[in-house]
Design a protein around this motif. Sequence first.
Motif, PDB file in Angstrom:
ATOM      1  N   ILE A  15     -67.290  56.257 -39.890  1.00  0.00           N
ATOM      2  CA  ILE A  15     -67.654  57.513 -40.553  1.00  0.00           C
ATOM      3  C   ILE A  15     -66.758  58.638 -40.051  1.00  0.00           C
ATOM      4  N   ASN A  16     -66.246  59.433 -40.984  1.00  0.00           N
ATOM      5  CA  ASN A  16     -65.492  60.639 -40.630  1.00  0.00           C
ATOM      6  C   ASN A  16     -66.044  61.822 -41.409  1.00  0.00           C
ATOM      7  N   ILE A  17     -66.336  62.902 -40.691  1.00  0.00           N
ATOM      8  CA  ILE A  17     -66.786  64.153 -41.306  1.00  0.00           C
ATOM      9  C   ILE A  17     -65.660  65.164 -41.135  1.00  0.00           C
ATOM     10  N   ASN A  18     -65.182  65.735 -42.240  1.00  0.00           N
ATOM     11  CA  ASN A  18     -64.033  66.635 -42.143  1.00  0.00           C
ATOM     12  C   ASN A  18     -64.443  68.030 -41.678  1.00  0.00           C
ATOM     13  N   SER A  19     -63.512  68.947 -41.681  1.00  0.00           N
ATOM     14  CA  SER A  19     -63.757  70.285 -41.116  1.00  0.00           C
ATOM     15  C   SER A  19     -64.722  71.114 -41.946  1.00  0.00           C
ATOM     16  N   HIS A  20     -65.052  70.657 -43.159  1.00  0.00           N
ATOM     17  CA  HIS A  20     -66.011  71.378 -44.011  1.00  0.00           C
ATOM     18  C   HIS A  20     -67.371  70.690 -44.047  1.00  0.00           C
ATOM     19  N   GLY A  21     -67.538  69.609 -43.292  1.00  0.00           N
ATOM     20  CA  GLY A  21     -68.823  68.913 -43.240  1.00  0.00           C
ATOM     21  C   GLY A  21     -69.009  67.854 -44.292  1.00  0.00           C
ATOM     22  N   PHE A  22     -67.935  67.478 -44.996  1.00  0.00           N
ATOM     23  CA  PHE A  22     -68.005  66.444 -46.021  1.00  0.00           C
ATOM     24  C   PHE A  22     -67.502  65.118 -45.450  1.00  0.00           C
ATOM     25  N   ARG A  23     -68.095  64.027 -45.887  1.00  0.00           N
ATOM     26  CA  ARG A  23     -67.614  62.719 -45.447  1.00  0.00           C
ATOM     27  C   ARG A  23     -66.318  62.375 -46.171  1.00  0.00           C
ATOM     28  N   GLY A  24     -65.324  61.963 -45.397  1.00  0.00           N
ATOM     29  CA  GLY A  24     -64.071  61.543 -45.995  1.00  0.00           C
ATOM     30  C   GLY A  24     -62.889  62.345 -45.495  1.00  0.00           C
ATOM     31  N   PRO A  25     -61.784  62.302 -46.224  1.00  0.00           N
ATOM     32  CA  PRO A  25     -60.554  62.950 -45.769  1.00  0.00           C
ATOM     33  C   PRO A  25     -60.656  64.470 -45.794  1.00  0.00           C
ATOM     34  N   GLU A  26     -59.713  65.090 -45.120  1.00  0.00           N
ATOM     35  CA  GLU A  26     -59.653  66.551 -45.063  1.00  0.00           C
ATOM     36  C   GLU A  26     -59.283  67.122 -46.429  1.00  0.00           C
ATOM     37  N   ILE A  27     -59.853  68.275 -46.752  1.00  0.00           N
ATOM     38  CA  ILE A  27     -59.488  68.996 -47.964  1.00  0.00           C
ATOM     39  C   ILE A  27     -59.280  70.464 -47.616  1.00  0.00           C
ATOM     40  N   THR A  28     -58.668  71.190 -48.513  1.00  0.00           N
ATOM     41  CA  THR A  28     -58.536  72.643 -48.347  1.00  0.00           C
ATOM     42  C   THR A  28     -59.651  73.322 -49.125  1.00  0.00           C
ATOM     43  N   LYS A  29     -60.118  74.437 -48.611  1.00  0.00           N
ATOM     44  CA  LYS A  29     -61.154  75.167 -49.333  1.00  0.00           C
ATOM     45  C   LYS A  29     -60.602  75.708 -50.648  1.00  0.00           C
ATOM     46  N   GLU A  30     -59.372  76.210 -50.593  1.00  0.00           N
ATOM     47  CA  GLU A  30     -58.725  76.709 -51.805  1.00  0.00           C
ATOM     48  C   GLU A  30     -58.150  75.523 -52.570  1.00  0.00           C
ATOM     49  N   LYS A  31     -58.532  75.403 -53.798  1.00  0.00           N
ATOM     50  CA  LYS A  31     -58.075  74.270 -54.615  1.00  0.00           C
ATOM     51  C   LYS A  31     -56.614  74.450 -54.999  1.00  0.00           C
ATOM     52  N   THR A  43     -75.720  58.719 -51.543  1.00  0.00           N
ATOM     53  CA  THR A  43     -74.431  59.285 -51.920  1.00  0.00           C
ATOM     54  C   THR A  43     -73.509  59.326 -50.717  1.00  0.00           C
ATOM     55  N   PHE A  44     -74.040  59.789 -49.591  1.00  0.00           N
ATOM     56  CA  PHE A  44     -73.261  59.859 -48.354  1.00  0.00           C
ATOM     57  C   PHE A  44     -72.737  58.485 -47.959  1.00  0.00           C
ATOM     58  N   GLY A  45     -73.527  57.455 -48.220  1.00  0.00           N
ATOM     59  CA  GLY A  45     -73.132  56.099 -47.856  1.00  0.00           C
ATOM     60  C   GLY A  45     -73.597  55.733 -46.467  1.00  0.00           C
ATOM     61  N   ALA A  46     -74.919  55.886 -46.230  1.00  0.00           N
ATOM     62  CA  ALA A  46     -75.455  55.703 -44.881  1.00  0.00           C
ATOM     63  C   ALA A  46     -75.196  54.316 -44.326  1.00  0.00           C
ATOM     64  N   ALA A  47     -75.091  53.304 -45.170  1.00  0.00           N
ATOM     65  CA  ALA A  47     -74.895  51.935 -44.680  1.00  0.00           C
ATOM     66  C   ALA A  47     -73.553  51.355 -45.103  1.00  0.00           C
ATOM     67  N   ALA A  48     -72.662  52.184 -45.636  1.00  0.00           N
ATOM     68  CA  ALA A  48     -71.349  51.693 -46.049  1.00  0.00           C
ATOM     69  C   ALA A  48     -70.520  51.302 -44.836  1.00  0.00           C
ATOM     70  N   SER A  49     -69.637  50.328 -45.005  1.00  0.00           N
ATOM     71  CA  SER A  49     -68.848  49.832 -43.879  1.00  0.00           C
ATOM     72  C   SER A  49     -67.722  50.777 -43.485  1.00  0.00           C
ATOM     73  N   SER A  50     -67.399  51.733 -44.349  1.00  0.00           N
ATOM     74  CA  SER A  50     -66.349  52.704 -44.050  1.00  0.00           C
ATOM     75  C   SER A  50     -66.430  53.846 -45.050  1.00  0.00           C
ATOM     76  N   ASP A  51     -65.658  54.886 -44.819  1.00  0.00           N
ATOM     77  CA  ASP A  51     -65.584  55.998 -45.776  1.00  0.00           C
ATOM     78  C   ASP A  51     -65.106  55.507 -47.137  1.00  0.00           C
ATOM     79  N   ASP A  52     -64.236  54.505 -47.146  1.00  0.00           N
ATOM     80  CA  ASP A  52     -63.641  54.019 -48.393  1.00  0.00           C
ATOM     81  C   ASP A  52     -64.621  53.259 -49.270  1.00  0.00           C
ATOM     82  N   ILE A 108     -69.822  55.457 -52.646  1.00  0.00           N
ATOM     83  CA  ILE A 108     -69.694  55.599 -54.103  1.00  0.00           C
ATOM     84  C   ILE A 108     -68.634  56.633 -54.475  1.00  0.00           C
ATOM     85  N   PRO A 109     -68.613  57.839 -53.865  1.00  0.00           N
ATOM     86  CA  PRO A 109     -67.577  58.807 -54.224  1.00  0.00           C
ATOM     87  C   PRO A 109     -66.164  58.298 -53.960  1.00  0.00           C
ATOM     88  N   SER A 110     -65.976  57.582 -52.852  1.00  0.00           N
ATOM     89  CA  SER A 110     -64.640  57.108 -52.522  1.00  0.00           C
ATOM     90  C   SER A 110     -64.176  56.005 -53.471  1.00  0.00           C
TER      91      SER A 110
END
Length: 383
Positions: free
Chosen positions: A96-112, A127-136, A139-141
């Motif tokens: 599990i990885n939580i980025n600098s904005h508190g979302f699971r997955g890779p880093e993103i910029t606040k400004e699109k 949705t978060f994937g509490a039992a998923a084997s990895s971020d990948d 469901i969102p990934s």
Amino acid sequence: LYCYGKLFGAKIMSVQVSYKKQIQIFILLFLVILGVAEGTARIYESLNPHCGFLKSDVMKDVDIFLKIKICYDHDALKWYEDVITLYEPNQHFETININSHGFRGPEITKEKEDGTYRIFMVGGSTTFGAAASSDDNTIPSILQNKINNLQLDTKIEVINAGIGGAGSAEEKFYIETKLLNFEPDLFIIYDGVNDAGENVTLETVDEEGKTISLKPIVKGENEKTNDGLKFKNFPFYRTPFVAKQIFFNPNIDLPKTEISEQSIQLFKQRWTDVCELGKKEGFSMVVSVQPMLGSSTKILSPSETIRVNEKDFLSGRLQTLDGMVEVLDDLDRHCTKTIDLTNVFDNVNEPIYLDGAHLYDSGNKIVAEKMFEEIIPIILDEI
């Protein structure tokens, strides 16, 4: 005789122990017992993490060390309170990885970035994937990967904004107060099971109509239940928590029928409000009702059968979920699209559910594929 008596008495006195030393020995023995108990508890906990899905049929072929790692990484997550409970930013574990904005997955910029189409998938732990084997393998990934395979000219971002335990009240607040600041183009709501649970969450609003607090209201006799062991992640002495895990795990028959209709109407009203907000703010809204164990005609595995027959499992949840499906027609008048996913596993015969709603990688993949089919026309139309 006198000399013998003196000698014998000296020997007797030499083996006598003072009260002070007895107390010291007792304390030392007590500490040794506590230490042995703690060592035993930690060994037990390391081999038997408190994850209900470890014995599920879905996980039977998964490496035991990976299963334990998934459990520990999830339990190690840190949270903070800000009206709703959110993940602390910048947490990194093996699965599990939580980025600098508190979302699971890779880093993103606040400004699109210019030319980017940004999608937020919002929901609870499923949705978060509490039992998923990895971020990948959330469901969102998986959805992100399927969109990437189209090799579109426009960059598409799918961001995992799932929060463990969140329902429509928390998610609506999350969207309105934080996620809108990230310039979203589309929200995908994957919801239902937490709203169909034992709590009804009610909002308190200020004079301007802004939510300032949320309060879960527990119905029935369990309203005053108090858990005496509150510090679940207390790291220094684990024995009482492990003992509770082993010996105290009650099944509670929840009086769900009292709050089903209220839950359904709150679900409908909250997403109606956000969908109407989307028309004003320029983002699209897809609201889906997620599957749960028993919501489809799939053949149940042995572990799924055991779970669905537990006395506290149904408790009105399936009826409430069915009611949420019924209000999708009304939501269709306000939202970009609605999706009924409750039957997504109808033709699936292998084990899917880890418990009542959580899925492992294979289940997440099936849901993501169906979600992809439903939302790709919206994306292609808008980019």
